[in-house]
Design a protein around this motif. Structure first.
Motif, PDB file in Angstrom:
ATOM      1  N   TYR A  84       0.853  -1.189   0.000  1.00 50.80           N
ATOM      2  CA  TYR A  84       0.000   0.000   0.000  1.00 50.80           C
ATOM      3  C   TYR A  84       0.889   1.240   0.000  1.00 50.80           C
ATOM      4  O   TYR A  84       1.769   1.382   0.861  1.00 50.80           O
ATOM      5  N   THR A  85       0.665   2.140  -0.958  1.00 55.85           N
ATOM      6  CA  THR A  85       1.428   3.384  -1.037  1.00 55.85           C
ATOM      7  C   THR A  85       0.796   4.435  -0.133  1.00 55.85           C
ATOM      8  O   THR A  85      -0.421   4.628  -0.144  1.00 55.85           O
ATOM      9  N   ILE A  86       1.622   5.107   0.651  1.00 50.38           N
ATOM     10  CA  ILE A  86       1.143   6.128   1.591  1.00 50.38           C
ATOM     11  C   ILE A  86       1.256   7.496   0.919  1.00 50.38           C
ATOM     12  O   ILE A  86       2.355   7.960   0.592  1.00 50.38           O
ATOM     13  N   ASN A  87       0.110   8.132   0.694  1.00 47.81           N
ATOM     14  CA  ASN A  87       0.130   9.414   0.000  1.00 47.81           C
ATOM     15  C   ASN A  87       0.291  10.577   0.972  1.00 47.81           C
ATOM     16  O   ASN A  87       0.298  10.409   2.196  1.00 47.81           O
ATOM     17  N   GLU A  88       0.409  11.767   0.410  1.00 48.63           N
ATOM     18  CA  GLU A  88       0.692  12.961   1.210  1.00 48.63           C
ATOM     19  C   GLU A  88      -0.437  13.280   2.183  1.00 48.63           C
ATOM     20  O   GLU A  88      -0.194  13.725   3.304  1.00 48.63           O
ATOM     21  N   ARG A  89      -1.682  13.025   1.775  1.00 50.89           N
ATOM     22  CA  ARG A  89      -2.814  13.329   2.662  1.00 50.89           C
ATOM     23  C   ARG A  89      -2.760  12.468   3.925  1.00 50.89           C
ATOM     24  O   ARG A  89      -2.976  12.959   5.041  1.00 50.89           O
ATOM     25  N   ILE A  90      -2.455  11.180   3.783  1.00 52.43           N
ATOM     26  CA  ILE A  90      -2.345  10.312   4.949  1.00 52.43           C
ATOM     27  C   ILE A  90      -1.196  10.751   5.839  1.00 52.43           C
ATOM     28  O   ILE A  90      -1.309  10.754   7.068  1.00 52.43           O
TER      29      ILE A  90
ATOM     30  N   ILE B  26       2.197   4.662  14.131  1.00 50.90           N
ATOM     31  CA  ILE B  26       1.018   3.879  14.491  1.00 50.90           C
ATOM     32  C   ILE B  26      -0.233   4.482  13.863  1.00 50.90           C
ATOM     33  O   ILE B  26      -1.130   3.764  13.407  1.00 50.90           O
ATOM     34  N   ASP B  27      -0.310   5.817  13.805  1.00 53.08           N
ATOM     35  CA  ASP B  27      -1.442   6.472  13.160  1.00 53.08           C
ATOM     36  C   ASP B  27      -1.546   6.089  11.690  1.00 53.08           C
ATOM     37  O   ASP B  27      -2.650   5.905  11.160  1.00 53.08           O
ATOM     38  N   VAL B  28      -0.423   5.975  11.003  1.00 52.50           N
ATOM     39  CA  VAL B  28      -0.430   5.618   9.585  1.00 52.50           C
ATOM     40  C   VAL B  28      -1.054   4.234   9.381  1.00 52.50           C
ATOM     41  O   VAL B  28      -1.775   4.001   8.407  1.00 52.50           O
ATOM     42  N   LEU B  29      -0.804   3.307  10.320  1.00 49.58           N
ATOM     43  CA  LEU B  29      -1.338   1.955  10.183  1.00 49.58           C
ATOM     44  C   LEU B  29      -2.863   1.929  10.198  1.00 49.58           C
ATOM     45  O   LEU B  29      -3.475   0.986   9.689  1.00 49.58           O
ATOM     46  N   LYS B  30      -3.515   2.947  10.780  1.00 55.66           N
ATOM     47  CA  LYS B  30      -4.965   2.996  10.822  1.00 55.66           C
ATOM     48  C   LYS B  30      -5.581   3.022   9.428  1.00 55.66           C
ATOM     49  O   LYS B  30      -6.743   2.649   9.249  1.00 55.66           O
TER      50      LYS B  30
ATOM     51  N   ALA C 296       6.126   3.472  16.471  1.00 57.17           N
ATOM     52  CA  ALA C 296       5.360   4.600  16.990  1.00 57.17           C
ATOM     53  C   ALA C 296       6.117   5.915  16.886  1.00 57.17           C
ATOM     54  O   ALA C 296       5.503   6.977  16.772  1.00 57.17           O
ATOM     55  N   GLN C 297       7.467   5.880  16.932  1.00 62.46           N
ATOM     56  CA  GLN C 297       8.216   7.133  16.894  1.00 62.46           C
ATOM     57  C   GLN C 297       8.620   7.541  15.470  1.00 62.46           C
ATOM     58  O   GLN C 297       9.299   8.541  15.280  1.00 62.46           O
ATOM     59  N   LEU C 298       8.193   6.800  14.443  1.00 64.72           N
ATOM     60  CA  LEU C 298       8.489   7.175  13.063  1.00 64.72           C
ATOM     61  C   LEU C 298       7.701   8.417  12.655  1.00 64.72           C
ATOM     62  O   LEU C 298       6.552   8.609  13.060  1.00 64.72           O
ATOM     63  N   HIS C 299       8.305   9.237  11.822  1.00 64.27           N
ATOM     64  CA  HIS C 299       7.615  10.417  11.309  1.00 64.27           C
ATOM     65  C   HIS C 299       6.815  10.027  10.073  1.00 64.27           C
ATOM     66  O   HIS C 299       7.349   9.410   9.146  1.00 64.27           O
TER      67      HIS C 299
END
Length: 806
Positions: free
Chosen positions: A154-160, A168-172, A208-211
């Motif tokens: 799954y590609t993580i875009n700028e909005r996410i 951890i928030d990104v995993l949601k 959890a500490q990743l930006h």
């Protein structure tokens, strides 16, 4: 340690050979024959900059178009430095289309051939304009899945990235992944997840500490290969963007509801250059709830039936804190070293917990009492690691070695005060009986990991070896007149070999892992086993957007330390819980058949699956000579679980995104004396993200998690549906805020157990009060210079204690 190994008495080992091994070796043979065949694949590299300012343009969309069919052959987004790379592209002529919101679309004719591979197109300049984004850009704005032979990407875009406060928030936003308000993470119903960053093992606190802005892609693996530990259910691999030099920091604080709360406090700092990087981070998790516990027990002994009902409530608190620190040393292009450390602390309290109990014999009240108890525990652990990586001259040839040491110690004090009533009325003052328990634990672990990889033509080979030794002491005292020691030693040896590649449209990945263990319990019980664990994945690509994948794997589920510990603990006056030092690991064979399809910006992946377990670890019970039920784990019978699941990431309109995973399955449990039982269950977890404003980084969220009753041996486990709503967004540059709420007036059942056995019934329900529970969170991020380069290395280890309420 060697003397101890020689004193152990090994049991005969019976190697197991099955059809999967034959298929695996056949694939490996044909892979070696095809290794020298050269596929005509090339690569394109370049850089995107703004024409006027000459600044790099991050997150620009690059699409490679087939001129005749106008089909998008490949697509990618530029990184934070404006650089991009398209790999594994067939030789030929193409049109390279570059687009970014607010700039004119740029088209470049390219020719990919053997003598210019990779093709370096250099700097591509974009000039301001109002042209619409290309279709590939619209696709990249939404979360989209790509099925590969061993994972889904799954590609993580700028909005996410802008909507999330941390990793951890990104995993949601990942389909199949569920994150509750306590930051507990599960993937398709399992919490036994191995976390990796850039392909190297980490732990959840590190994630959890990743930006969020550093995260490029998330790779989800639901049936892991042999290079992963034998007892892992699923893998989440986070792929970061490449960065160079500078520093960055972030801080997160939460303001919870006053009645009960879940709080996270985070702080991270890092600085580095091309030669080194230093970093430190801390994550502290706090919980405070009003909790309720209900217990019901019935025992039939001949014509007599004894029943117990116990209910009470009190205040429960938990604290978990993890501090990570270390230094990366980039000696040269081929050699890197890392020193890494982690300090972990946890504490829990249940203060003034009041319970009222009544006991009946054949319907007549025989005992009535009040129980007031305090339970307190605390533990801390140190993890230290030395890591070395060497990259050979040949591309894809790498060797890594890692040595780890872990030490953990903890203590618990439990104070129980019973006040029994006199039912005959002769006396008025209750009978007071007290019991005090003092428990101390100590665990040490040493491990050494080695991994090697090399590419032969289009085939990638991997091999690794892992040596692990641990020793554990548990000291138990009660009322100064009872004491006992539990001692455990274990030596594990594991190794693997794997191969991956392709034959035209058919991709494959397979290998074999062995797992050997020798253990000693209290110098009296000995256990030894050797398991062969094969794995094979095959994927056929019908087109760029459709594929069918078959995955087969055999893995282990090892008994936990508490399951091996034979000490007896009183669940209530009629029930005793204890471990079983003779437990063997449970072997689980899993098969998955999954179809994946991309429909424009949507991803759908239905699948069917089968789990077949032998030597299944289940809770067994019997009535002892005192008329008390004893519950202990045992290797009982077989377990089947089969069904269907659907994973989806869809965006029917620009402002609405839905990700979900739904499962419908049947469980069959078999045991001694021709016992058999089955139960149809279902589960769902998903979220809906609403972003009504295109240019404002504000969104609204609704999340649901539910698991129907799960069947165990003569037992069902239940949990209430969890529904969460919230909002999150960027307040101003560098500052993000979020809010979530549980819109329920009442209690939430986080765990329910109902057990029915011969002449025995037991039910236990744990609840916490979440009436309109809410929390606000704020995260501030700052940086200077360019962000530092990071070393890819492992920071994961087996951790003790520190569980929360849910």
């Amino acid at each position: 340690m060697l003397i101890w190994m020689l004193t152990l008495k090994p049991k005969p080992m019976k190697p197991k050979v099955n059809l999967l091994l034959v298929v695996l070796f056949a694939c490996t043979f044909f892979t070696a024959q095809a290794a020298e065949e050269e596929l005509k694949l090339g690569a394109i590299k370049g850089e995107i900059i703004e024409q006027k300012t000459q600044h790099p343009i991050p997150f620009a969309s690059i699409a490679l178009i087939q001129p005749e069919t106008k089909e998008i052959v490949a697509g990618v987004i530029s990184d934070t430095l404006g650089k991009f790379s398209l790999n594994k592209v067939p030789y030929g002529s193409y049109q390279l289309v570059v687009s970014y919101l607010g700039y004119k679309k740029k088209k470049v004719q390219v020719q990919i051939e053997k003598k210019h591979n990779p093709l370096v197109v250099g700097t591509i300049m974009l000039e301001p304009g109002t042209q619409e984004l290309a279709e590939v850009t619209v696709e990249e704005e939404r979360l989209k899945g790509k099925q590969e032979v061993d994972k889904t990407v799954y590609t993580i875009n700028e909005r996410i990235q802008k909507m999330s406060a941390d990793g951890i928030d990104v995993l949601k936003y990942i389909p199949g992944v569920s994150v509750d308000f306590q930051d507990n993470v599960s993937l398709e119903g399992t919490g036994n997840i191995l976390y990796r960053v850039n392909g190297v093992t980490r732990d959840k606190d590190f994630v959890a500490q990743l930006h969020p802005a550093d995260i490029n892609k998330i790779e989800v693996i639901t049936n892991p290969g042999v290079e992963y530990n034998a007892d892992v259910d699923a893998v989440i691999n986070i792929v970061l963007k490449q960065r160079t030099r500078g520093g960055r920091g972030s801080a997160t604080a939460e303001t919870p509801s006053p009645d009960g709360y879940v709080m996270n406090k985070r702080l991270s700092l890092e600085y580095g250059s091309e030669k080194f990087r230093v970093f430190v981070s801390n994550r502290t998790h706090l919980e405070n709830f009003d909790a309720t516990q209900i217990t019901e027990t019935r025992i039939t002994n001949g014509t007599d039936q004894t029943s117990l009902f116990q209910e009470g409530n009190g205040n429960a608190q938990w604290t978990n804190s993890s501090t990570n620190y270390g230094i990366d040393l980039f000696l040269n292009d081929k050699n890197t070293i890392n020193l890494y450390g982690s300090y972990y602390f946890h504490a829990s309290k249940q203060i003034d917990y009041l319970q009222h109990g009544i006991q009946n014999l054949n319907g007549t009240l025989t005992d009535e009492y009040d129980l007031n108890f305090d339970e307190q525990s605390a533990g801390h652990g140190f993890y230290n690691s030395l890591y070395y990586k060497h990259d050979f001259t040949q591309k894809g040839q790498t060797y890594t070695s890692q040595f780890n040491y872990y030490n953990y110690s903890s203590g618990s004090q439990n104070d129980y005060r019973y006040a029994y009533s006199y039912l005959d009325g002769a006396l008025t003052d209750p009978l007071i009986i007290s019991r005090f328990e003092d428990i101390n634990n100590s665990r040490n672990m040493l491990e050494w990991k080695n991994d090697y990889s090399q590419v032969f033509g289009q085939t990638k080979m991997k091999a690794g070896y892992w040596s692990y030794f641990q020793w554990y002491n548990n000291r138990f005292k009660a009322d100064q007149n009872m004491s006992d020691d539990f001692k455990f030693k274990e030596l594990r040896q594991e190794g693997y070999v794997s191969a991956s590649g392709s034959f035209g449209k058919l991709n494959y990945s397979g290998g074999l892992r062995f797992a050997y263990s020798k253990s000693e319990i209290d110098s009296t019980a000995f256990n030894e086993y050797l398991e062969w664990l094969p794995q094979l994945s095959l994927q056929y690509k019908f087109s760029k957007k459709q594929s069918l994948k078959l995955s087969l794997r055999r893995r282990l589920s090892r008994p936990g330390m508490h399951q091996l510990n034979p000490f007896e603990t009183m669940a209530d006056s009629l029930t005793i819980n204890r471990g079983n030092s003779n437990l063997n690991p449970q072997a689980i064979n899993r098969a998955e058949l999954q179809y994946g399809i991309n429909i424009k910006s949507n991803y759908l992946a239905p699948k069917v699956f089968l789990d077949y377990s032998t030597n299944s670890i289940q809770q067994n019970s019997f009535i002892n000579e005192n008329g008390v039920s004893v519950i202990e784990p045992d290797n009982i019978g077989e377990r089947y679980e089969y069904g269907a699941a659907l994973t989806a990431a869809v965006g029917p309109v620009r402002w609405l995104k839905i990700k979900a995973n739904a499962r419908l399955y049947n469980t069959v449990v078999k045991g001694p004396n021709n016992y058999s039982d089955e139960l149809m269950s279902w589960g769902v977890n998903g979220s809906m993200i609403v972003s009504p404003w295109k240019k404002k980084k504000i969104g609204f969220m609704a999340q649901v998690q539910y698991q129907a009753p799960r069947l165990e041996y003569k037992q069902e486990n239940t949990r209430d549906l969890l529904f969460i709503v919230g909002a999150e967004g960027q307040i101003y540059k560098g500052l993000k805020g979020s809010f979530f709420m549980i819109p329920v007036d009442g209690s939430f059942k986080y765990a329910g157990v109902e057990r029915t056995d011969d002449n025995y019934y037991y039910k236990n329900v744990g609840e916490v009060n979440v009436s309109y529970f809410f929390a606000f969170s704020f995260t501030y991020t700052f940086d200077w210079g360019k962000a530092p380069k990071k070393l890819k290395r492992s920071t994961d280890f087996e951790r003790d204690g520190g569980g929360g309420t849910l």
